[in-house]
Scaffold this active site. Structure first.
Site, PDB file in Angstrom:
ATOM      1  N   ALA A   1       0.847  -1.204   0.000  1.00 26.30           N
ATOM      2  CA  ALA A   1       0.000   0.000   0.000  1.00 26.30           C
ATOM      3  C   ALA A   1       0.874   1.242   0.000  1.00 26.30           C
ATOM      4  O   ALA A   1       2.055   1.184   0.361  1.00 26.30           O
ATOM      5  CB  ALA A   1      -0.892   0.016   1.251  1.00 26.30           C
TER       6      ALA A   1
ATOM      7  N   TYR B   1      -4.484   8.940   4.037  1.00 32.07           N
ATOM      8  CA  TYR B   1      -3.979   7.579   4.238  1.00 32.07           C
ATOM      9  C   TYR B   1      -4.918   6.811   5.171  1.00 32.07           C
ATOM     10  O   TYR B   1      -5.365   5.703   4.865  1.00 32.07           O
ATOM     11  CB  TYR B   1      -2.558   7.629   4.819  1.00 32.07           C
ATOM     12  CG  TYR B   1      -2.095   6.295   5.335  1.00 32.07           C
ATOM     13  CD1 TYR B   1      -1.917   5.224   4.461  1.00 32.07           C
ATOM     14  CD2 TYR B   1      -1.860   6.089   6.700  1.00 32.07           C
ATOM     15  CE1 TYR B   1      -1.515   3.986   4.936  1.00 32.07           C
ATOM     16  CE2 TYR B   1      -1.460   4.862   7.174  1.00 32.07           C
ATOM     17  CZ  TYR B   1      -1.292   3.811   6.288  1.00 32.07           C
ATOM     18  OH  TYR B   1      -0.903   2.586   6.762  1.00 32.07           O
TER      19      TYR B   1
ATOM     20  N   HIS C   1      10.292   7.592   9.570  1.00 34.96           N
ATOM     21  CA  HIS C   1       9.961   7.153  10.934  1.00 34.96           C
ATOM     22  C   HIS C   1      11.040   7.529  11.951  1.00 34.96           C
ATOM     23  O   HIS C   1      12.231   7.531  11.647  1.00 34.96           O
ATOM     24  CB  HIS C   1       9.726   5.638  10.950  1.00 34.96           C
ATOM     25  CG  HIS C   1       8.555   5.240  10.117  1.00 34.96           C
ATOM     26  ND1 HIS C   1       8.691   4.577   8.918  1.00 34.96           N
ATOM     27  CD2 HIS C   1       7.233   5.457  10.271  1.00 34.96           C
ATOM     28  CE1 HIS C   1       7.493   4.379   8.386  1.00 34.96           C
ATOM     29  NE2 HIS C   1       6.587   4.914   9.189  1.00 34.96           N
TER      30      HIS C   1
ATOM     31  N   ARG D   1       3.997   7.882  21.553  1.00 29.83           N
ATOM     32  CA  ARG D   1       3.541   6.854  20.612  1.00 29.83           C
ATOM     33  C   ARG D   1       3.733   5.469  21.216  1.00 29.83           C
ATOM     34  O   ARG D   1       4.551   5.278  22.113  1.00 29.83           O
ATOM     35  CB  ARG D   1       4.344   6.931  19.296  1.00 29.83           C
ATOM     36  CG  ARG D   1       4.069   8.186  18.474  1.00 29.83           C
ATOM     37  CD  ARG D   1       2.688   8.133  17.849  1.00 29.83           C
ATOM     38  NE  ARG D   1       2.404   9.328  17.061  1.00 29.83           N
ATOM     39  CZ  ARG D   1       1.887  10.457  17.552  1.00 29.83           C
ATOM     40  NH1 ARG D   1       1.611  10.565  18.839  1.00 29.83           N
ATOM     41  NH2 ARG D   1       1.638  11.487  16.761  1.00 29.83           N
TER      42      ARG D   1
ATOM     43  N   GLY E   1      -1.213  17.383  11.825  1.00 26.00           N
ATOM     44  CA  GLY E   1      -1.965  16.131  11.954  1.00 26.00           C
ATOM     45  C   GLY E   1      -1.427  15.159  12.974  1.00 26.00           C
ATOM     46  O   GLY E   1      -1.932  14.043  13.082  1.00 26.00           O
TER      47      GLY E   1
HETATM   48  N1  UFG Z   1       8.971  12.552  14.716  1.00 28.90           N
HETATM   49  C1  UFG Z   1       9.865  13.591  14.888  1.00 28.90           C
HETATM   50  N2  UFG Z   1      10.797  13.782  13.917  1.00 28.90           N
HETATM   51  C2  UFG Z   1      10.892  13.011  12.797  1.00 28.90           C
HETATM   52  C3  UFG Z   1       9.976  11.945  12.638  1.00 28.90           C
HETATM   53  C4  UFG Z   1       9.021  11.760  13.613  1.00 28.90           C
HETATM   54  O1  UFG Z   1       9.821  14.307  15.873  1.00 28.90           O
HETATM   55  O2  UFG Z   1      11.764  13.256  11.953  1.00 28.90           O
HETATM   56  C5  UFG Z   1       7.939  12.336  15.742  1.00 28.90           C
HETATM   57  C6  UFG Z   1       6.529  12.490  15.202  1.00 28.90           C
HETATM   58  O3  UFG Z   1       6.105  13.811  15.292  1.00 28.90           O
HETATM   59  C7  UFG Z   1       5.756  11.527  16.086  1.00 28.90           C
HETATM   60  C8  UFG Z   1       6.768  10.451  16.442  1.00 28.90           C
HETATM   61  O4  UFG Z   1       8.042  11.006  16.168  1.00 28.90           O
HETATM   62  O5  UFG Z   1       5.380  12.177  17.254  1.00 28.90           O
HETATM   63  C9  UFG Z   1       6.612   9.193  15.620  1.00 28.90           C
HETATM   64  O6  UFG Z   1       6.557   9.558  14.246  1.00 28.90           O
HETATM   65  P1  UFG Z   1       6.608   8.507  13.057  1.00 28.90           P
HETATM   66  O7  UFG Z   1       6.621   9.303  11.790  1.00 28.90           O
HETATM   67  O8  UFG Z   1       7.721   7.538  13.294  1.00 28.90           O
HETATM   68  O9  UFG Z   1       5.267   7.708  13.215  1.00 28.90           O
HETATM   69  P2  UFG Z   1       3.755   8.252  13.250  1.00 28.90           P
HETATM   70  O10 UFG Z   1       3.286   8.084  14.657  1.00 28.90           O
HETATM   71  O11 UFG Z   1       3.608   9.590  12.657  1.00 28.90           O
HETATM   72  O12 UFG Z   1       3.085   7.256  12.207  1.00 28.90           O
HETATM   73  C10 UFG Z   1       2.743   5.948  12.519  1.00 28.90           C
HETATM   74  C11 UFG Z   1       2.782   5.094  11.257  1.00 28.90           C
HETATM   75  C12 UFG Z   1       1.736   5.560  10.264  1.00 28.90           C
HETATM   76  C13 UFG Z   1       0.393   5.614  10.935  1.00 28.90           C
HETATM   77  C14 UFG Z   1       0.454   6.450  12.172  1.00 28.90           C
HETATM   78  C15 UFG Z   1      -0.839   6.404  12.920  1.00 28.90           C
HETATM   79  O13 UFG Z   1       4.043   5.167  10.658  1.00 28.90           O
HETATM   80  O14 UFG Z   1       1.664   4.661   9.192  1.00 28.90           O
HETATM   81  O15 UFG Z   1       1.463   5.962  13.068  1.00 28.90           O
HETATM   82  O16 UFG Z   1      -1.072   7.619  13.503  1.00 28.90           O
HETATM   83  F1  UFG Z   1      -0.519   6.130  10.094  1.00 28.90           F
END
Ligand code: UFG
Length: 336
Positions: free
Chosen positions: A76, A142, A190, A222, A284
């Site tokens: 996906a 997404y 990530h 998280r 978001g």
């Molecule tokens: N973060 C940073 N800096 C970065 C990357 C991330 O501070 O460079 C923070 C984000 O703001 C977040 C946390 O680290 O608070 C985790 O971020 P990720 O991007 O690793 O993961 P997400 O929680 O945004 O996303 C995950 C999955 C998505 C899913 C989402 C559900 O990767 O596929 O959870 O909310 F949609």
């Protein structure tokens, strides 16, 4: 022994599931277009069909050519940020590929289907921890695409009897504890791999997105779940589907860590500082996302084996340290 079709089996979560299926003795066929996946992530003895899921005739041929006991659908588009720039592409592609695949499975007489879904279904959650009864309200295209896919599968069950499991992943992280597989996205977005890359000098300094959230240290919290535990959840839900009912589970550890705690853990595990600067909030991002995994535990007996953040980071670090350029410097197939 059973036989499974795995789409996206050359990708991060998919490849760990393929390995787990092979290890318990199942037969696996992977469909992957290798846009994101890596050929080197496919274990020996696994057939790889390089194809786009939009190629319906090819997908139907694969399903008709083997008799599968189930389909696990990982392939996906999955970048939240990108989905807000190209919402229609995300919704169209994720939805039509899922339902096209489900249709082909039904026509081939295959009645078990597992969907990679996401915590993004819940948007800004109405309560914590997030249980399966929480209001669904994605705030990204997404998340919306996965919600629509789940709904499509509900109709496939009502009308055609297709039994499905939708697994709402929280933050998949870590790597195979034996070092055979790891996380290798391009682009990488990530937190854990970015922090490790920054510590190892393999990537730029990290930007910490927001320090003014309503959390104890001001950064987002998280629920990081080890990819091997995630793989185990898939194996267990296949058993539940055999019992003849469709299910939806939130898959997370049930405990949360802040971005600062992740950075501290990466520094401790690697023994190196993580160069970072603070930046504004990312659009978001909810302050806290933590799963309730009670239903999954009760109905499948699932218990995470690598629940500690330290274990998650250690396995991710071990793989990255051994493969600084990802799968590209290890074009050997992994042994199951
Ligand atoms: N973060 C940073 N800096 C970065 C990357 C991330 O501070 O460079 C923070 C984000 O703001 C977040 C946390 O680290 O608070 C985790 O971020 P990720 O991007 O690793 O993961 P997400 O929680 O945004 O996303 C995950 C999955 C998505 C899913 C989402 C559900 O990767 O596929 O959870 O909310 F949609």
């Amino acid at each position: 022994m059973a036989r499974f079709l795995v789409t996206g089996g050359a990708g991060y979560v998919g490849s760990h599931v393929v390995l787990a299926l092979k290890e318990r003795g199942d037969d696996v066929v992977v469909i992957d277009d290798l846009r994101q996946g890596h050929r080197a992530a496919i274990p020996e003895g696994v057939e790889l069909v390089v194809a786009d899921l939009a190629d319906r005739a090819r997908v139907a041929d694969v399903l008709a050519g083997w008799k599968f006991d189930g389909v696990l659908h990982f392939a996906a588009l999955s970048l939240v940020g990108e989905s807000m720039r190209e919402p229609l592409r995300y919704i169209t592609e994720n939805l039509s590929n899922t339902l096209g695949l489900a249709d082909a499975a039904i026509k081939a007489g295959c009645q078990r289907f597992v969907l990679s879904s996401t915590a993004a279904l819940f948007g800004f959650p109405e309560r914590l921890p997030i249980d399966e009864g929480c209001r669904l309200g994605p705030v990204s295209a997404y998340g919306e695409s996965k919600l629509m896919a789940e709904r499509g599968l509900e109709w496939a069950e009502r009308v055609h009897g297709l039994r499905s499991a939708s697994l709402r992943y929280f933050n998949a992280a870590g790597a195979d504890p034996q070092g055979r597989l790891g996380e290798d996205h391009n682009p990488e977005t990530h937190l854990i791999p970015l922090a490790i890359n920054a510590a190892l000098g393999l990537g730029p300094e990290l930007t910490l997105f927001g320090t003014d959230y309503d959390t104890p240290d001001g950064t987002c919290i998280r629920d990081y779940v080890h990819v091997t535990d995630l793989a185990d959840a898939h194996l267990r839900v296949l058993g539940v589907l055999e019992q003849g009912r469709s299910v939806r589970y939130n898959v997370g550890n049930g405990s949360g860590y802040s971005v600062r705690e992740v950075i501290d853990t990466v520094q401790r595990v690697t023994g190196r500082p993580v160069p970072y600067r603070t930046g504004p909030r990312r659009l978001g991002d909810p302050a806290v996302l933590v799963a309730s995994n009670t239903l999954l535990r009760e109905e499948t007996g699932w218990t995470p084996q690598y629940a500690a953040l330290e274990d998650i980071v250690r396995t991710a670090y071990a793989w990255r340290a051994a493969h600084p350029h990802g799968f590209d410097d290890s074009a050997r197939p992994v042994a199951a």
